[in-house]
Design a protein around this motif. Structure first.
Motif, PDB file in Angstrom:
ATOM      1  N   PRO A 749      26.393  53.302  61.693  1.00  0.00           N
ATOM      2  CA  PRO A 749      25.360  52.681  62.347  1.00  0.00           C
ATOM      3  C   PRO A 749      25.553  51.064  62.126  1.00  0.00           C
ATOM      4  O   PRO A 749      26.225  50.420  61.079  1.00  0.00           O
ATOM      5  N   THR A 750      25.050  50.494  63.122  1.00  0.00           N
ATOM      6  CA  THR A 750      25.209  49.110  63.262  1.00  0.00           C
ATOM      7  C   THR A 750      24.214  48.427  62.031  1.00  0.00           C
ATOM      8  O   THR A 750      24.329  47.427  61.315  1.00  0.00           O
ATOM      9  N   SER A 751      23.002  49.271  61.693  1.00  0.00           N
ATOM     10  CA  SER A 751      21.984  49.011  60.668  1.00  0.00           C
ATOM     11  C   SER A 751      21.642  50.307  60.170  1.00  0.00           C
ATOM     12  O   SER A 751      21.596  51.324  61.185  1.00  0.00           O
ATOM     13  N   PRO A 752      21.243  50.564  59.140  1.00  0.00           N
ATOM     14  CA  PRO A 752      20.375  51.982  58.770  1.00  0.00           C
ATOM     15  C   PRO A 752      19.693  52.400  59.827  1.00  0.00           C
ATOM     16  O   PRO A 752      19.327  53.572  60.160  1.00  0.00           O
ATOM     17  N   THR A 885      20.596  46.842  43.662  1.00  0.00           N
ATOM     18  CA  THR A 885      21.047  47.271  44.541  1.00  0.00           C
ATOM     19  C   THR A 885      20.397  47.870  45.783  1.00  0.00           C
ATOM     20  O   THR A 885      19.538  48.585  45.543  1.00  0.00           O
ATOM     21  N   THR A 886      20.420  47.496  47.135  1.00  0.00           N
ATOM     22  CA  THR A 886      19.758  48.100  48.072  1.00  0.00           C
ATOM     23  C   THR A 886      20.288  49.062  48.812  1.00  0.00           C
ATOM     24  O   THR A 886      21.644  49.063  49.057  1.00  0.00           O
ATOM     25  N   TYR A 887      19.494  50.264  48.907  1.00  0.00           N
ATOM     26  CA  TYR A 887      20.251  51.379  49.554  1.00  0.00           C
ATOM     27  C   TYR A 887      19.483  51.867  50.698  1.00  0.00           C
ATOM     28  O   TYR A 887      18.194  51.132  51.091  1.00  0.00           O
ATOM     29  N   ALA A 888      20.222  52.463  51.720  1.00  0.00           N
ATOM     30  CA  ALA A 888      19.569  53.084  53.068  1.00  0.00           C
ATOM     31  C   ALA A 888      20.095  54.385  53.248  1.00  0.00           C
ATOM     32  O   ALA A 888      21.057  54.810  52.702  1.00  0.00           O
ATOM     33  N   ALA A 894      22.598  60.476  55.214  1.00  0.00           N
ATOM     34  CA  ALA A 894      23.851  59.979  54.512  1.00  0.00           C
ATOM     35  C   ALA A 894      23.418  58.620  53.850  1.00  0.00           C
ATOM     36  O   ALA A 894      22.460  57.924  54.395  1.00  0.00           O
ATOM     37  N   TRP A 895      23.671  58.391  52.637  1.00  0.00           N
ATOM     38  CA  TRP A 895      23.165  57.297  51.960  1.00  0.00           C
ATOM     39  C   TRP A 895      24.420  56.111  51.852  1.00  0.00           C
ATOM     40  O   TRP A 895      25.575  56.397  52.035  1.00  0.00           O
ATOM     41  N   TYR A 896      23.830  54.841  51.885  1.00  0.00           N
ATOM     42  CA  TYR A 896      24.770  53.562  52.194  1.00  0.00           C
ATOM     43  C   TYR A 896      24.096  52.559  51.045  1.00  0.00           C
ATOM     44  O   TYR A 896      22.887  52.538  50.899  1.00  0.00           O
ATOM     45  N   SER A 897      24.996  51.652  50.613  1.00  0.00           N
ATOM     46  CA  SER A 897      24.606  50.680  49.989  1.00  0.00           C
ATOM     47  C   SER A 897      24.955  49.260  50.541  1.00  0.00           C
ATOM     48  O   SER A 897      26.114  49.403  51.172  1.00  0.00           O
ATOM     49  N   ASN A 899      26.373  45.740  50.539  1.00  0.00           N
ATOM     50  CA  ASN A 899      27.248  45.175  49.746  1.00  0.00           C
ATOM     51  C   ASN A 899      27.290  43.558  49.727  1.00  0.00           C
ATOM     52  O   ASN A 899      28.084  42.728  49.456  1.00  0.00           O
ATOM     53  N   GLY A 900      26.431  42.997  50.631  1.00  0.00           N
ATOM     54  CA  GLY A 900      26.076  41.605  51.037  1.00  0.00           C
ATOM     55  C   GLY A 900      26.534  41.199  52.295  1.00  0.00           C
ATOM     56  O   GLY A 900      26.219  40.273  52.842  1.00  0.00           O
ATOM     57  N   THR A 901      27.647  42.119  52.616  1.00  0.00           N
ATOM     58  CA  THR A 901      28.084  41.579  54.144  1.00  0.00           C
ATOM     59  C   THR A 901      27.994  42.956  55.128  1.00  0.00           C
ATOM     60  O   THR A 901      28.336  42.908  56.349  1.00  0.00           O
ATOM     61  N   GLY A 902      27.912  44.303  54.522  1.00  0.00           N
ATOM     62  CA  GLY A 902      27.772  45.350  55.243  1.00  0.00           C
ATOM     63  C   GLY A 902      27.374  46.637  54.489  1.00  0.00           C
ATOM     64  O   GLY A 902      27.332  46.578  53.364  1.00  0.00           O
ATOM     65  N   TRP A 903      27.254  47.668  55.170  1.00  0.00           N
ATOM     66  CA  TRP A 903      26.747  48.991  54.557  1.00  0.00           C
ATOM     67  C   TRP A 903      28.119  49.821  54.131  1.00  0.00           C
ATOM     68  O   TRP A 903      28.880  49.943  55.082  1.00  0.00           O
ATOM     69  N   VAL A 904      27.953  50.299  53.060  1.00  0.00           N
ATOM     70  CA  VAL A 904      29.263  50.917  52.530  1.00  0.00           C
ATOM     71  C   VAL A 904      28.774  52.721  52.144  1.00  0.00           C
ATOM     72  O   VAL A 904      27.492  52.605  51.410  1.00  0.00           O
ATOM     73  N   ALA A 905      29.330  53.660  52.660  1.00  0.00           N
ATOM     74  CA  ALA A 905      28.840  54.848  52.250  1.00  0.00           C
ATOM     75  C   ALA A 905      28.854  55.191  50.632  1.00  0.00           C
ATOM     76  O   ALA A 905      29.694  54.820  50.031  1.00  0.00           O
ATOM     77  N   THR A 906      27.741  55.763  50.073  1.00  0.00           N
ATOM     78  CA  THR A 906      27.854  55.899  48.900  1.00  0.00           C
ATOM     79  C   THR A 906      27.047  57.221  48.541  1.00  0.00           C
ATOM     80  O   THR A 906      26.322  57.929  49.198  1.00  0.00           O
ATOM     81  N   ALA A 907      26.880  57.636  47.273  1.00  0.00           N
ATOM     82  CA  ALA A 907      26.023  58.772  46.941  1.00  0.00           C
ATOM     83  C   ALA A 907      24.703  58.248  46.720  1.00  0.00           C
ATOM     84  O   ALA A 907      24.124  57.232  46.748  1.00  0.00           O
ATOM     85  N   ALA A 908      23.607  59.539  46.696  1.00  0.00           N
ATOM     86  CA  ALA A 908      22.424  59.017  46.596  1.00  0.00           C
ATOM     87  C   ALA A 908      22.081  58.453  45.437  1.00  0.00           C
ATOM     88  O   ALA A 908      22.605  58.810  44.230  1.00  0.00           O
ATOM     89  N   PRO A 909      21.323  57.484  45.274  1.00  0.00           N
ATOM     90  CA  PRO A 909      20.895  56.631  44.141  1.00  0.00           C
ATOM     91  C   PRO A 909      20.009  57.616  43.339  1.00  0.00           C
ATOM     92  O   PRO A 909      19.306  58.259  43.702  1.00  0.00           O
TER      93      PRO A 909
END
Length: 941
Positions: A749-752, A885-888, A894-897, A899-909
């Motif tokens: 997504p463009t944002s979460p 770390t900020t998560y969405a 699906a979880w994202y973190s 990174n300061g410039t964009g959202w990166v797919a990640t595991a659930a925090p």
């Protein structure tokens, strides 16, 4: 058959008394010649003439008749001449009525004469044998006993007042006649004036010729307690010791019900016991030994279903079931004809209502039509090649039948006969020999050409004081059997139970005290005596130590094993496992019944010769107990190795997972997901992928594994896992998948949440670098949480706090609430427990612009609410800062973190990660604003 307890009266001597008769000439008759008559040395026209009885001569018949071309009588003539003359020229002198009256009077006076044994047996090479002549008379009556040997003139043998007895050691093959006369004195000159009161003819028979049965040197193997298979396993261990002692045969006690649990209405065979039997016969054959087996072992309480032990020989259906049993038995051990001798016995076939000598004729009649004719009642094709014998305890053996009667059918269908010698502990050696000869004569009188064995003999010694006599008695019987070409079976080798002789005798067990060996494997005196006669020696065996290095284990497939190392002195091992009640024993294991100690089922293998692991299969998910005993001829080791409790773990389920799923598509249009699967160790599994156009084998492994799939696209792919036996692709053909999984990629997504929200720093205040405590406030404020000694919240009113994994909130009315899956639940206490204070890990304060709390969805999908509603459309999107770390989370879960410039797919925090003080300091500036919002939301509750 000492498997039964039966008491017999003392053996009665049956005298062969031949009285005067009235229908024809008879021994004792006075006769007169009607012509000059030759007197010959024997009953033959070719015999030498020893004299002539002239016309009118008188004499007394002393023996006969002998019938060939003429009828001959042996006559003592009044002139002293004695010899054989033909009947044609003889007339009876006394009237029939007078002769009958005379004999009746002497019988009524209590006069009788008998001989024991009669016939007596001529030992090998002997021309004479001994018989004891006994007579009875009133104590005031003088009696003379005269004997005539063949054609010789009678001589006085004895004279007594009243009863008496005297041994006659010179009985010859021609026979001797003993005549009892009442007299007024012992003067021999009275002879010609005496009248015979009773006569007994004593004969001698030659020793039975040697036969293969003459060489039987047997002992009985019988145990009370162990199962049939276990007892045979114990025997197999003892066979070398029996063989070393000089025995070449073993009597195997084989109860009918152990081989066939049900006979009617249909037969149920115990095939595992036949397997154990054949294993035992193999060991006997390997040691050049044979087996005696009686097939009609049964009794009340231990008979096959459908068989009444008291009436089975009187019931045609039951007896037919027995003949079918014998046929099936012989067919199952076909091939062992040279090793096994089969028998049936009068004992256990007699109806329970007909026990005792008074019923002997009725019993004999029943036997002749049943077991007494068994060889003719089984198919000739089955009977062929088997040696079958008849074993008799009482009818013939004890002389219960009158002369000529027998329990055996005519013609005799058996290959050999068997007699019994017990209860002779009080007899002298000469009495034992005499009694044995008497018993043997009863068989040989009817069946002179049939081999005869002493199928059972023994002497009881219940304590050490009787052991010397036991040794003497069994030696006397065995020596007689050897001298008379009669094989023999000594009952029995070991005690009835492992408790020992004294205990067996106290319990009154059948066969108690007959044993040669003690329970601990040491010999009694009789064992050494018998071994000496047989040319063997007793090998003393000590009980072995338990197995060493015992192990027990089971894997998740249910493959279990018991292992051990060999120990000195053991020739086999007995592994044991206890399984839960209701569970069957593994294949090949014997069911030992329910244990009285742990109420589990005992399963064992009686005769395991391996020294490695004993592998078997068990149901998974249960706990078991394992033991192992060492074993040899002396018995089981004491104690056993073990116990070891072990569990067959439930098998690893076959599952299939993907992470992440969905994955976020990259600019290439694909993304990566790790496909993982679980499977039991050692289980081969194949993982296949169907991308909508084809089905392909992706991976194959034994047990659990995983692989990274870097080509996941927007089109869903279906992964399937199959349980197979190999990695060949064809192995999965036609099989049903154990699990399936759909995996796909999605565009980022463009944002979460579809807006231009930019995450802020902070959001979690941890316990680090702060001092937390509770403080009692005045008025209605209750307790407050203090941070560094200062209340945390505007005017100390509101605070949302996560402590030890739980969420709490306090309103301005000093009421505390705890979040549950059903909503906020008011506490009945103030949050003042020191155990709930924030700690370095696991406790934190949650903050963000707005009011945050966990929703009531399932544990696997629990959304966070912000300002009273889901954080994002459809409970989908929310932001949270954990550990700096900020998560969405988007609507596809699906979880994202950030990174300061964009959202990166990640595991659930993971909630509860510790942050630094620098990260948490940024949050303090936002606390004042959030407290006002908290107050607005919670204050009304």
């Amino acid at each position: 058959m000492r498997h039964y307890t039966r008491l017999f009266a003392s053996v009665l001597t049956v005298a062969m008394v031949l009285p005067l008769t009235v229908s024809a000439l008879a021994i004792g008759d006075r006769v007169q010649t009607s012509n000059n008559l030759n007197v010959r040395s024997s009953a033959s026209a070719q015999a030498a003439i020893v004299g002539t009885a002239p016309l009118g001569a008188q004499g007394t018949i002393v023996s006969g008749p002998t019938i060939n071309s003429y009828t001959w009588w042996n006559i003592r003539w009044d002139n002293g001449l004695v010899g054989w003359s033909v009947q044609d020229y003889l007339q009876r002198v006394a009237s029939a009525a007078k002769a009958a009256a005379s004999f009746s009077t002497t019988e009524a006076s209590g006069l009788a004469i008998s001989a024991t044994p009669n016939p007596c047996t001529l030992d090998n090479g002997a021309t004479q044998c001994a018989s004891t002549i006994s007579w009875s008379a009133p104590s005031t009556q003088i009696v003379q006993v005269w004997v005539q040997a063949g054609a010789s003139y009678p001589v006085q043998f004895a004279c007594t007042a009243g009863s008496g007895s005297l041994n006659a050691p010179w009985i010859s093959g021609g026979g001797d006649t003993f005549i009892l006369y009442p007299a007024s004195s012992c003067d021999p000159s009275l002879y010609n004036s005496l009248s015979a009161a009773a006569i007994v003819q004593v004969s001698a028979i030659g020793n039975q010729p040697a036969s293969p049965y003459s060489n039987i040197r047997s002992t009985t193997w019988y145990e009370f307690g162990p199962s049939y298979a276990d007892s045979l396993a114990n025997l197999r261990a003892a066979i070398p010791s029996l063989h070393a002692a000089g025995f070449n045969t073993v009597w195997l006690v084989t109860p009918w019900m152990d081989m066939q649990s049900s006979a009617l209405p249909s037969a149920t065979w115990n095939e595992s016991n036949f397997t154990a039997l054949k294993q035992t016969l193999d060991v006997l054959r390997a040691n050049n030994m044979q087996a005696l087996m009686d097939l009609n072992y049964l009794g009340q309480g231990w008979s096959p279903a459908g068989i009444d032990a008291c009436t089975w020989t009187q019931n045609s259906s039951m007896y037919s079931a027995f003949t079918n049993y014998v046929s099936g038995f012989l067919q199952r051990i076909n091939g062992y004809q040279s090793t096994v001798m089969i028998m049936v016995a009068t004992e256990a076939a007699e109806p329970c209502s007909m026990l005792g000598s008074g019923y002997a004729p009725q019993v004999a009649s029943i036997m002749r039509n049943t077991i007494g004719n068994l060889p003719m009642q089984i198919p000739s094709s089955v009977r062929s090649g088997w040696r079958i014998g008849y074993h008799d305890y009482d009818e013939l053996n004890l002389g219960w039948l009158s002369s000529g009667d027998s329990p055996i059918a005519s013609p005799n269908p058996f290959d050999f006969l068997s007699m019994v010698a017990y209860e002779m502990e009080s007899y002298s050696d000469s009495q034992i020999a005499s009694e044995l000869s008497t018993r043997a004569a009863r068989f040989r009188a009817l069946y002179p050409s049939w081999p005869l064995i002493v199928g059972e003999y023994g002497a009881v010694a219940c304590d050490s004081s009787a052991e010397a006599n036991q040794s003497r008695v069994v030696a006397s019987i065995l020596n007689w059997a050897i001298a008379h070409n009669a094989g023999g079976n000594l009952w029995q080798w070991q005690p009835v139970t492992k408790n020992g002789t004294a205990s067996d005798c106290s319990a009154g067990l059948s066969g108690a005290g007959l044993n040669l060996m003690n329970a601990n494997g040491t010999p009694r005196p009789a064992a050494d005596t018998v071994a000496g006669i047989l040319g063997g020696s007793i090998v003393t065996v000590s009980i072995p130590p338990p197995p060493s290095n015992f192990t027990a284990s089971c894997d998740e497939s249910g493959t279990a094993s018991l292992g051990w190392s060999p120990v000195s002195g053991a020739d086999s091992y007995r592994p044991i496992i206890y399984v839960p009640i209701g569970q069957l024993c593994p294949g090949g294991w014997t069911d030992g019944g329910t244990s009285q100690t742990n109420q589990n089922r005992e399963c064992h293998i009686s005769d395991y010769h391996g020294t490695g692991a004993q592998a078997f299969s068990l149901p998974t998910g249960a706990t078991y107990t394992g033991y192992a005993y060492s074993h040899n001829a002396a018995g089981d080791s004491n104690p056993a190795a073990g116990p070891i409790n072990f569990m067959c773990a439930a098998p690893t389920p076959i599952t299939l997972t993907a992470s992440p799923n969905p994955c976020t598509l990259l600019s290439s249009g694909t993304c990566s997901s790790t496909i993982s699967w679980t499977a039991p160790a050692g289980q081969t599994v194949q993982v296949w992928i169907n991308d909508g156009s084809s089905n392909k084998l992706m991976s194959c492994s034994e047990g659990s594994s995983s692989t990274v799939v870097p080509w996941i696209g927007a089109t869903p792919g279906t992964f399937s896992i199959y349980k197979t036996t190999s990695c060949d692709a064809s192995a999965a053909s036609g099989k049903t998948a154990e699990a399936t999984l759909v995996v796909k990629g999605v565009a980022p997504p463009t944002s979460p949440d579809g807006t231009s929200i930019t995450p802020i720093s902070g959001g979690t205040i941890t316990a680090s670098n702060y001092s937390w405590s509770f403080s009692k406030q005045t008025g209605s404020l209750g307790y407050l949480i203090l941070k560094n000694g200062v209340s945390d919240g505007s005017s100390g009113n509101l605070l949302l706090v996560a402590l030890k994994g739980k969420l709490f909130v306090r309103n301005n009315a000093a009421q505390w609430f705890k979040w549950t899956t059903g909503g906020w639940q008011q506490l009945s206490y103030s949050l003042d427990k020191a155990s709930l204070l924030p700690s370095e890990t696991g406790s934190y304060l949650l903050n963000k612009q707005g009011i945050w709390y966990f929703g009531a969805a399932s544990t696997a999908d629990k959304p966070i609410y912000r300002n009273g509603k889901p954080a994002g459309a459809g409970m989908a999107n929310y932001l949270i800062n954990i550990g700096g770390t900020t998560y969405a989370r988007n609507s596809l879960k699906a979880w994202y973190s950030w990174n300061g410039t964009g959202w990166v797919a990640t595991a659930a925090p993971t909630i509860g990660v510790t942050t630094t003080s620098a990260q948490t300091a940024a949050l303090l500036d936002a606390i004042q604003a959030i407290l006002l919002q908290l107050q607005q939301w919670v204050g009304g509750r």
